[in-house]
Motif scaffolding. Structure first.
Motif, PDB file in Angstrom:
ATOM      1  N   LEU A  98      41.053  21.135  16.607  1.00 24.00           N
ATOM      2  CA  LEU A  98      42.412  21.672  16.691  1.00 24.00           C
ATOM      3  C   LEU A  98      42.452  22.688  17.820  1.00 24.00           C
ATOM      4  N   THR A  99      43.505  22.717  18.568  1.00 23.17           N
ATOM      5  CA  THR A  99      43.537  23.657  19.698  1.00 23.17           C
ATOM      6  C   THR A  99      44.827  24.482  19.781  1.00 23.17           C
ATOM      7  N   GLN A 503      42.877  28.608   8.442  1.00 23.48           N
ATOM      8  CA  GLN A 503      42.180  28.746   9.726  1.00 23.48           C
ATOM      9  C   GLN A 503      41.144  27.638   9.747  1.00 23.48           C
ATOM     10  N   GLU A 504      41.300  26.705  10.671  1.00 23.24           N
ATOM     11  CA  GLU A 504      40.495  25.480  10.610  1.00 23.24           C
ATOM     12  C   GLU A 504      39.989  25.097  11.991  1.00 23.24           C
ATOM     13  N   ILE A 505      38.942  24.284  12.010  1.00 21.02           N
ATOM     14  CA  ILE A 505      38.452  23.812  13.316  1.00 21.02           C
ATOM     15  C   ILE A 505      38.798  22.340  13.580  1.00 21.02           C
ATOM     16  N   ILE A 518      48.668  26.332  10.433  1.00 22.69           N
ATOM     17  CA  ILE A 518      47.240  26.131  10.708  1.00 22.69           C
ATOM     18  C   ILE A 518      46.898  26.836  12.017  1.00 22.69           C
ATOM     19  N   PHE A 519      45.885  27.682  11.961  1.00 24.53           N
ATOM     20  CA  PHE A 519      45.401  28.335  13.181  1.00 24.53           C
ATOM     21  C   PHE A 519      44.100  27.678  13.624  1.00 24.53           C
ATOM     22  N   PRO A 520      43.986  27.336  14.896  1.00 29.15           N
ATOM     23  CA  PRO A 520      42.736  26.724  15.364  1.00 29.15           C
ATOM     24  C   PRO A 520      41.644  27.777  15.543  1.00 29.15           C
ATOM     25  N   ALA A 521      40.558  27.613  14.820  1.00 27.19           N
ATOM     26  CA  ALA A 521      39.518  28.648  14.809  1.00 27.19           C
ATOM     27  C   ALA A 521      38.337  28.262  15.682  1.00 27.19           C
TER      28      ALA A 521
END
Ligand code: SF4
Length: 872
Positions: A98-99, A503-505, A518-521
């Motif tokens: 995710l970016t 907060q996810e990758i 969703i925040f890209p971590a």
């Protein structure tokens, strides 16, 4: 057991053929993925991101990109060896990332009672991209709205034992100090809290007294419900290596014949004992105590009992009354003669260690032993037996709990759980609230209010409260909801009703299905820095490249920005609470946070201030010291102790370099170890388990409204369910539909960790690609199940599909354990991958597990579900 044999036995030939070398493991390039392009290190000294063993790991980079993982040969934990998980830990780092912040178009709005219709799905068209500023502003507004309407306790957070300590510390300040919420939980709850509360009750503090070097000094090592070879491979290697060198006796208490059992037998079958009990641990411990008291009284350390403990008289009386090995065979399922044999060895090794002043019996356990309705009792019962025989307070013996997560201990020490404050002190302590308020820059009254806010039932309770409408927002920080039990009836419906921030990758991580924002971590290996604490209290540095995938931010940066924004909107002094500024590289400096953590630790039993004294003397920063020493074990209250690498062992004067320690021999109020008699009594079994079976099957039954039932079950040492053993062997149609004749346990498989990563990493996915269930050959024969065949495993709460793995020659990988008749085992952690698409999801083990938990530790019992097997 040679190093190479160990690696080959554990990883399998496939791993070796896919590139294992002594120099490291190559990371796939990740194609065209773009990185931030920030200045980056060429080599990072780090800790493995997976299990709580905490192996030293060197991350090699080229042009800011991670290229290789190399075991750190100078690290005292792993001494140049790592298991396949650690070696491949960066394989999935550049996959499907995710970016950009994403906002769900059809968002749940708990303030208006609106439940999103698209929750439970992840499809890019359901989301729109946002700027960081817009997404942050949105969540701050929502959270503040909820706080103003319903109070801070209506906002929840589920954090992680994989987040570095600095982030954990600030998330706790954010929740308890800013939001004003006691609804903060973490995956550490499902990992180690039974050990935590057991230690507290027995020893007065959440302090594992031992260290890994005790393995090499012990005269006998016992694994309680712990398949160390699968869950903590490098620790297992150290035990097997010790056995090979000194031929020490070992005991494994586990229903399965695991790789741990077989590996130790391979070294010496004669002195490798295996007790395949199902839920009989407490009775076995009490029965060993009975044999020692009656047949080997020389092994009882009377002087220790009289001078340094309380409650031992009652313990001895109760053990003598009811735990003759012959009398508890119904609970242990272990022939009495075997218990007499092991008790004799235990007695001999205890005397040997005591006479030598080093060694004795070392008892190790992991997550599974904690994951019981009576998890806290499991810890206390073991401490009772070790204390009776004087196996505590000297090198080479004692209780040793292994964490599952790499930084579960960090979560515990920073107090990131309901009712906790940092440094091993509870929220109920007004003096410590004052202390924390001063160090956190918040008015003390805020913490007083949080202390009076309840989150009964802890992690499970938090989700039940959400189902009732009491929790309206949830932050998911570096933790997946998949590790909570009864997902179909508990966490998933709860997340659907709340405003949820993840907060996810990865794009297809399971949390995203239920997230509104969703925040890209940035992930492990990409941060600038951070501390992990592994199972022997060793704080270790996690250097990262400081060059994440473009658009992704470290979790630490996210909590600071989010914290400042919410604090401002609530009229608090945001710059006092979060006195941090971004540096020239664009990131906040975690070491500033770590320094503040150290300062606040002063005077506690986890005092680390010696590190700052060393900095004053030498100019070496805390991170530099920790890196140079390859870790410092807490506490390190003086410069001399910090320079020596901290405190290896605790209690009974083993902290001899710390003259002013804030406690006597133990951390309890009276300075003594407390015996707490733990019983196992199956006489009222059916009545209690029948009542508990409503959880997950009756939507109006909230288990947190029945804490008395959980306490009754705990006090009797029960499991949440009881299989219908009388129907074992009957095919579908031969038994009533609502019968569940098998025990079904969930656990972990060596190749995978509890994250979204290992199943996305090429090597570990190839080694164990799909869900399986271990079955006894007789059970398979009776049901007509063939090896490799797909079957359905159903509990009262739902089903999964899995391939039947029958015996060590199974075609289904990994085929390395066998199970007793009537018992099934599946790895839950494979489901983290499959659950990304719920309509196709067939592996979600935790959709079907029971939500019953230990009423004090809050840890759910994942080990003993009643299940049936059907052909597909
Ligand atoms: S998973 Fe555990 S044993 Fe394996 S390398 Fe990582 S820390 Fe070491």
């Amino acid at each position: 057991m040679k190093r190479r044999t160990f690696v080959a036995g554990s990883a399998g030939a496939a791993a070796l053929s896919t590139g294992f070398t002594r120099t490291g493991w190559t990371v796939p390039s990740g194609g065209n993925i773009e990185l931030e392009g920030k200045e980056a290190r060429s080599e990072c000294y780090s800790a493995c991101p997976y299990c709580g063993v905490g192996c030293g790991t060197i991350i090699k980079t080229q042009n800011g990109r991670i290229t290789n993982i190399v075991p750190d040969k100078d690290h005292p934990t792993n001494k140049g060896l790592q298991c396949i998980k650690g070696l491949t830990s960066a394989e999935a780092i550049y996959v499907n990332r995710l970016t950009k912040p994403l906002i769900r178009k059809d968002m749940s709005d708990p303030m208006k009672g609106y439940v999103s219709k698209t929750k439970g799905s992840y499809d890019p068209s359901l989301f729109r991209e946002a700027t960081w500023e817009e997404a942050e502003e949105l969540i701050a507004d929502k959270v503040v709205e909820i706080i103003k309407a319903d109070g801070g306790n209506a906002v929840g957070l589920y954090g992680s034992g994989q987040l570095p300590l600095e982030g954990q510390y600030l998330e706790n300040i954010f929740m308890k100090g800013v939001v004003g919420s006691n609804t903060i939980e973490a995956n550490a709850r499902m990992c180690m809290t039974s050990a935590v509360t057991g230690y507290f009750k027995s020893l007065g503090s959440d302090t594992p007294p031992t260290c890994y070097d005790d393995v090499e000094l012990a005269d006998m090592i016992c694994f309680w419900g712990h398949n160390a070879r699968g869950a903590h491979p490098i620790l297992f290697w150290r035990v097997a290596d010790t056995k090979a060198k000194r031929d020490i006796p070992t005991l494994v208490v586990d229903p399965r014949r695991t790789g741990t059992v077989q590996g130790l037998e391979d070294v010496d079958r004669e002195n490798s004992f295996h007790f395949p009990t199902i839920n009989g641990d407490i009775s076995i411990q009490n029965a060993i105590a009975w044999v020692i008291l009656n047949k080997h009284p020389e092994a009882v350390n009377w002087e220790f009992l009289k001078n340094y403990t309380t409650g031992w008289e009652n313990y001895i009386e109760e053990v003598k009354k009811g735990y003759r090995p012959e009398d508890v065979e119904d609970r242990t399922k272990i022939p009495a003669a075997e218990i007499y044999k092991v008790a004799k060895v235990w007695a001999e090794m205890s005397v040997k260690g005591r006479e030598r002043g080093s060694g004795g019996v070392l008892s190790i356990w992991g997550i599974g032993y904690n994951q019981h309705l009576h998890g806290q009792n499991n810890t206390m019962s073991l401490v009772n037996l070790l204390a009776l025989t004087g196996n505590i307070g000297r090198p080479g013996c004692g209780p040793h709990s292994q964490t599952g997560q790499p930084n579960a201990m960090g979560e515990r020490l920073t107090g990131g759980l309901t009712g906790r404050l940092p440094f091993n002190i509870g929220l109920e302590d007004p003096k410590h609230r004052q202390w924390c308020a001063e160090h956190w820059g918040i008015p003390r009254q805020r913490l007083d209010k949080v202390a009076s806010s309840k989150n009964a039932g802890m992690a499970v309770g938090m989700m039940e409260r959400a189902l009732k409408g009491e929790v309206k927002a949830m932050f998911l920080i570096y933790a997946t909801h998949i590790d909570l039990p009864d997902a179909y009836h508990l966490s998933r419906p709860a997340l659907t009703k709340m405003f949820t921030v993840a907060q996810e990758i990865y794009h297809d991580a399971p949390n995203n299905l239920y997230a509104d924002v969703i925040f890209p971590a940035a992930t492990w290996g990409e941060w600038v820095n951070g501390i992990y604490i592994q199972s022997e209290r060793r704080l270790y540095i996690n250097e990262g490249t400081g060059n994440p995938v473009k658009g992704c931010r470290p979790d630490l940066d996210m909590v600071i920005d989010k914290g400042k924004l919410v604090a401002k909107k609530l009229g608090l002094d945001a710059d006092k609470i979060f006195p941090y500024k971004r540096k020239a590289n664009g990131f906040y400096d975690p070491e500033e946070v770590f320094r503040n953590f150290i300062v606040a630790s002063k005077g506690s039993d986890s005092d680390l201030t010696g590190i700052l004294e060393v900095e004053k003397e030498t100019g070496k920063s805390p991170y530099e010291q920790i890196k140079e020493l390859r870790g410092i074990q807490w506490p390190a209250p003086t410069a001399a102790i910090a320079r020596a690498g901290g405190t290896k062992r605790r209690y009974m004067g083993q902290e001899e370099a710390w003259p002013d320690k804030p406690y006597a021999e133990f951390r309890t109020n009276d300075g003594k170890l407390h015996f707490n008699m733990c019983h196992q009594d199956y006489s009222n079994y059916r009545e209690i388990t029948d009542a508990l079976s409503k959880a997950g099957t009756d939507p109006n039954f909230y288990i947190t409204d029945h804490m008395d039932l959980l306490e009754k079950a705990r006090d009797a040492g029960l499991t949440p369910e009881l299989p219908h053993a009388e129907h074992l062997g009957k095919k579908a149609g031969e038994a009533p539909d609502d019968t569940y004749p098998f025990w079904w346990a969930t656990g972990v498989v060596y190749e995978h960790f509890h994250t979204a990563k290992t199943i996305r990493a090429g090597t570990t996915k190839k080694l164990v690609p799909e869900m399986y269930v271990e079955m006894h050959p007789d059970d398979a024969k009776e049901l007509g199940v063939k090896d490799g065949q797909w079957v359905r495993i159903s509990t009262r709460r739902g089903s999964i599909e899995a391939r039947a793995s029958i015996g060590l020659d199974s075609v289904v990988k990994p085929a390395r354990n066998t199970v007793p008749k009537g018992f099934l085992f599946s790895p839950w952690n494979l489901s983290v991958a499959d659950s990304a698409e719920p309509k196709k999801n067939k592996w979600l083990a935790n959709g079907t597990t029971h939500r019953a938990f230990d009423p004090v530790s809050g840890q759910a019992d994942f080990k003993k579900c009643a299940a049936r097997v059907e052909l597909l």
